[in-house]
Design a protein around this motif. Sequence first.
Motif, PDB file in Angstrom:
ATOM      1  N   GLU A  28       0.701  -1.451   0.024  1.00  7.46           N
ATOM      2  CA  GLU A  28      -0.574   0.519  -0.249  1.00  7.46           C
ATOM      3  C   GLU A  28       0.886   1.049   0.275  1.00  7.46           C
ATOM      4  O   GLU A  28       0.994   2.322   1.233  1.00  7.46           O
ATOM      5  CB  GLU A  28      -0.970  -0.017   1.116  1.00  7.46           C
ATOM      6  CG  GLU A  28      -2.251  -1.168   1.031  1.00  7.46           C
ATOM      7  CD  GLU A  28      -2.894  -0.781   2.281  1.00  7.46           C
ATOM      8  OE1 GLU A  28      -3.334  -0.375   2.742  1.00  7.46           O
ATOM      9  OE2 GLU A  28      -3.671  -2.259   2.444  1.00  7.46           O
ATOM     10  N   ARG A  31      -0.995   4.351  -0.473  1.00  5.45           N
ATOM     11  CA  ARG A  31      -1.883   4.812   1.087  1.00  5.45           C
ATOM     12  C   ARG A  31      -0.117   5.433   1.951  1.00  5.45           C
ATOM     13  O   ARG A  31      -0.861   6.181   2.890  1.00  5.45           O
ATOM     14  CB  ARG A  31      -2.604   3.941   1.842  1.00  5.45           C
ATOM     15  CG  ARG A  31      -3.449   3.983   2.549  1.00  5.45           C
ATOM     16  CD  ARG A  31      -4.206   3.075   2.445  1.00  5.45           C
ATOM     17  NE  ARG A  31      -5.473   2.233   1.963  1.00  5.45           N
ATOM     18  CZ  ARG A  31      -6.276   2.132   1.699  1.00  5.45           C
ATOM     19  NH1 ARG A  31      -5.699   1.103   3.369  1.00  5.45           N
ATOM     20  NH2 ARG A  31      -7.096   1.763   1.286  1.00  5.45           N
ATOM     21  N   GLN A  32       0.739   4.526   2.565  1.00  6.47           N
ATOM     22  CA  GLN A  32       1.534   5.238   2.780  1.00  6.47           C
ATOM     23  C   GLN A  32       2.490   6.843   3.485  1.00  6.47           C
ATOM     24  O   GLN A  32       1.996   7.127   3.506  1.00  6.47           O
ATOM     25  CB  GLN A  32       3.018   4.063   3.030  1.00  6.47           C
ATOM     26  CG  GLN A  32       2.296   2.678   3.542  1.00  6.47           C
ATOM     27  CD  GLN A  32       3.328   1.815   4.050  1.00  6.47           C
ATOM     28  OE1 GLN A  32       4.614   1.987   4.692  1.00  6.47           O
ATOM     29  NE2 GLN A  32       3.734   0.134   2.652  1.00  6.47           N
ATOM     30  N   ALA A 172      -0.277  -8.628  -0.487  1.00  2.00           N
ATOM     31  CA  ALA A 172       0.104  -7.790  -0.908  1.00  2.00           C
ATOM     32  C   ALA A 172       1.376  -7.605  -2.482  1.00  2.00           C
ATOM     33  O   ALA A 172       0.658  -7.270  -3.259  1.00  2.00           O
ATOM     34  CB  ALA A 172       0.418  -6.924   0.222  1.00  2.00           C
ATOM     35  N   ARG A 176      -0.127  -7.151  -6.392  1.00  2.27           N
ATOM     36  CA  ARG A 176       0.967  -5.255  -6.974  1.00  2.27           C
ATOM     37  C   ARG A 176       0.717  -6.341  -8.000  1.00  2.27           C
ATOM     38  O   ARG A 176       1.005  -5.398  -9.169  1.00  2.27           O
ATOM     39  CB  ARG A 176       1.058  -5.324  -5.905  1.00  2.27           C
ATOM     40  CG  ARG A 176       2.407  -3.787  -6.449  1.00  2.27           C
ATOM     41  CD  ARG A 176       1.194  -2.714  -6.437  1.00  2.27           C
ATOM     42  NE  ARG A 176       2.321  -1.402  -6.526  1.00  2.27           N
ATOM     43  CZ  ARG A 176       1.008  -0.445  -6.033  1.00  2.27           C
ATOM     44  NH1 ARG A 176       0.184   0.015  -5.895  1.00  2.27           N
ATOM     45  NH2 ARG A 176       1.784   1.070  -6.378  1.00  2.27           N
ATOM     46  N   TRP A 231      -1.470   3.327  11.377  1.00  7.67           N
ATOM     47  CA  TRP A 231      -1.831   2.327   9.706  1.00  7.67           C
ATOM     48  C   TRP A 231      -0.843   1.348  10.710  1.00  7.67           C
ATOM     49  O   TRP A 231       0.377   1.267  10.683  1.00  7.67           O
ATOM     50  CB  TRP A 231      -1.234   2.992   8.566  1.00  7.67           C
ATOM     51  CG  TRP A 231      -1.593   2.090   7.438  1.00  7.67           C
ATOM     52  CD1 TRP A 231      -2.480   1.967   6.977  1.00  7.67           C
ATOM     53  CD2 TRP A 231      -0.511   1.378   7.431  1.00  7.67           C
ATOM     54  NE1 TRP A 231      -2.703   0.513   5.851  1.00  7.67           N
ATOM     55  CE2 TRP A 231      -0.501   0.475   6.126  1.00  7.67           C
ATOM     56  CE3 TRP A 231       1.037   0.562   7.231  1.00  7.67           C
ATOM     57  CZ2 TRP A 231       0.061  -0.055   4.854  1.00  7.67           C
ATOM     58  CZ3 TRP A 231       1.754   0.183   6.226  1.00  7.67           C
ATOM     59  CH2 TRP A 231       0.946  -0.652   5.485  1.00  7.67           C
TER      60      TRP A 231
END
Length: 244
Positions: A28, A31-32, A172, A176, A231
């Motif tokens: 992510e 988003r990070q 993940a 991706r 997060w």
Amino acid sequence: MTDMHGTKHWDENNSRSFLDYGRYFVPERERQMDIIADLIPPAPGTLLVELCPGEGLLSRALLERFPDCRVLALDGSEPMLMQTQRTCRDHADRLTTSTFELADRDWRRFSEPPHAIVSSLAIHHLDGRQKQMLFADVAAALRPGGVFVVADIVRPPSVAGLAIAARQWDEAVRSRALAIDGDLAAFAEFNRLGWNYFRNPDGEPIDKPSSLAEQLAWLSEAGFAAVDCAWLFAGHAIFCGLKP
């Protein structure tokens, strides 16, 4: 490559792998970067410091989010700094880059107190004591109201936690790779390089992640307030502290 204690650490082969595959291997990633920027209180005209910017995506995001601020990017890899300069070329007048060694302490005194010091996927190369010293030095360096934001892998304290983190990271990267390329070549490289720390947590001497609980405690001990984790996924966490 070894340091003065004879310990293997990050070298340019690692840098090349990260530049080639970071878009697949970092969970992510976009988003990070958004979350890290969200955690920095606006303060026009201030200095933001990134430790180990890699290819410069976070530095660019900060320059775009805070158009009145300047960014100092510090890295031990010349190729990484060159890539950061290319990535941030549209904001070159507000970017300064310099080489450093993360574990050293001489760079931790700045010509002006930074408003934010951020780091992504770097501090886990320090051992626990070195992290504690870094957190204390960052707390001393920041201006009042400044923030320290860390995005990094963290070591789950249980076997079950390690297994969950390993599985989530595999999933993940696999997703991706399929989303970007439509095949699993990047996922195969992820496995070939042994990049998933949680599959073999004691096998790679350059990786020394501490638990999230330990690092939140160390931030508090260093004098930070509002210490929190914003997060957490696949053994990667974003956590921060505010200098009162």
